[in-house]
Design a protein around this motif. Structure first.
Motif, PDB file in Angstrom:
ATOM      1  N   UNK A 108       0.700  -1.744  -0.018  1.00 52.40           N
ATOM      2  CA  UNK A 108      -0.031   0.049  -0.409  1.00 52.40           C
ATOM      3  C   UNK A 108       0.917   1.496  -0.035  1.00 52.40           C
ATOM      4  N   UNK A 109       1.837   1.008   0.445  1.00 52.54           N
ATOM      5  CA  UNK A 109       3.065   2.090   1.210  1.00 52.54           C
ATOM      6  C   UNK A 109       3.156   2.828  -1.051  1.00 52.54           C
ATOM      7  N   UNK A 110       3.656   1.605  -1.606  1.00 53.65           N
ATOM      8  CA  UNK A 110       4.805   1.829  -2.880  1.00 53.65           C
ATOM      9  C   UNK A 110       3.035   2.517  -3.667  1.00 53.65           C
ATOM     10  N   UNK A 111       2.044   2.240  -3.787  1.00 47.78           N
ATOM     11  CA  UNK A 111       0.568   2.325  -4.720  1.00 47.78           C
ATOM     12  C   UNK A 111       1.332   4.078  -4.024  1.00 47.78           C
ATOM     13  N   UNK A 112       1.162   4.246  -2.632  1.00 47.73           N
ATOM     14  CA  UNK A 112       0.668   5.820  -1.893  1.00 47.73           C
ATOM     15  C   UNK A 112       2.050   6.752  -2.712  1.00 47.73           C
ATOM     16  N   UNK A 113       3.036   6.545  -2.903  1.00 44.60           N
ATOM     17  CA  UNK A 113       4.031   6.919  -3.519  1.00 44.60           C
ATOM     18  C   UNK A 113       3.421   7.171  -4.609  1.00 44.60           C
ATOM     19  N   UNK A 114       3.486   6.165  -5.380  1.00 47.10           N
ATOM     20  CA  UNK A 114       3.243   6.074  -6.787  1.00 47.10           C
ATOM     21  C   UNK A 114       1.941   7.866  -7.282  1.00 47.10           C
ATOM     22  N   UNK A 115       0.893   7.513  -6.237  1.00 49.02           N
ATOM     23  CA  UNK A 115       0.061   8.059  -6.628  1.00 49.02           C
ATOM     24  C   UNK A 115       0.148   9.929  -6.172  1.00 49.02           C
ATOM     25  N   UNK A 116       1.360   9.865  -4.689  1.00 50.63           N
ATOM     26  CA  UNK A 116       1.217  11.290  -4.574  1.00 50.63           C
ATOM     27  C   UNK A 116       2.215  11.633  -5.627  1.00 50.63           C
TER      28      UNK A 116
END
Length: 270
Positions: A108-116
């Motif tokens: 989920x952290x990876x997805x958040x980084x990509x989104x941000x």
């Protein structure tokens, strides 16, 4: 198409086809059409004159309603990729998905980084865009469009010229976007022989993706053939880390074999 060979933490080479810039651009376009459609039909459905602060006088309430209305659009990519296993509706249509550079499902952290970091990839000049709009210049529309297009080009150019077709968010999050060209073969590689009376042991295997199961099976087969017990231990630890399974099997081979069978059971009967 560009292919990429990834060596997993268990020293097994997995080959992927990397999604090209045009596939990602088309997926991006589809997703934006969906977002604009949401905004358009939302405006048509609700009478926004009711939310006019000049009429109602409650500015804070109006701003809160604005924020709530745009939340699904703002976080669309984030919650779509988390809930749809690395895909948005656009990516699903184009048969591409996000994985991490180890070949497994991103956290989920990876997805958040990509989104941000989309703010860098697609909205780098947004602050300048807003600033120019506030100046009220006579030729501001040309300048605004130029800034808008340049901001969108950052992600496009990075995908076009980086080795793994990664935008800035992918590079920082250690993710890549792959093309699921062999969808039928891809599913067949994870099939296990289980009979109708099979009783599963580990329900948490549903936390794995098809790609995870494929990597586990290929690693398991290679390590078992070579009697590579260190790799089997690492693989078992990785499965437990991803799924939070409480193992009831002392043997690494028995545990991994049951995990693969359970995964097939649940994915074929859900």
């Amino acid at each position: 198409m560009k292919t990429l060979q990834i060596k997993t933490a268990q020293n097994v080479n997995i080959k992927f086809t990397v999604a090209n810039v045009f596939q990602r651009l088309l997926a991006f376009t589809v997703d934006n059409v969906i977002k604009f459609a949401y905004i358009y039909f939302g405006i048509q459905l609700f009478d926004f004159s009711l939310f006019d602060p000049a009429i109602n006088g409650d500015t804070w309430t109006i701003r809160a309603l604005d924020v709530l209305f745009f939340l699904p659009v703002t976080f669309y990519s984030l919650y779509s990729e988390i809930l749809m296993d690395g895909q948005t509706l656009g990516k699903k249509l184009l048969k591409i998905k996000v994985i991490n550079e180890d070949g497994f499902k991103p956290s989920i952290t990876d997805y958040i980084i990509r989104w941000f970091l989309r703010i860098v990839d697609f909205n780098l000049f947004m602050l300048l865009f807003v600033y120019v709009a506030s100046l009220g210049l006579s030729d501001q529309y040309t300048l605004l469009m130029l800034l808008f297009m340049c901001g969108k080009l950052v992600g496009f150019l990075l995908i076009l010229f980086t080795e793994k077709n990664q935008r800035f968010g992918d590079i920082i999050a250690d993710t890549i976007v792959i093309y699921l060209k062999d969808d039928v073969q891809f599913s067949q590689t994870i099939l296990e022989n289980i009979n109708d009376t099979y009783k599963p042991t580990y329900p948490n295997v549903i936390k794995l993706s098809d790609n995870d199961a494929r990597i586990i099976k290929e690693t398991f087969k290679t390590a078992s053939k070579l009697n590579d017990y260190k790799t089997l231990i690492k693989l078992r630890s990785k499965i437990i880390e991803v799924t939070d399974i409480k193992s009831v099997h002392k043997s690494d081979k028995d545990f991994i074999d049951i995990v693969l069978k359970d995964y097939n059971y649940y994915t074929q009967n859900m």
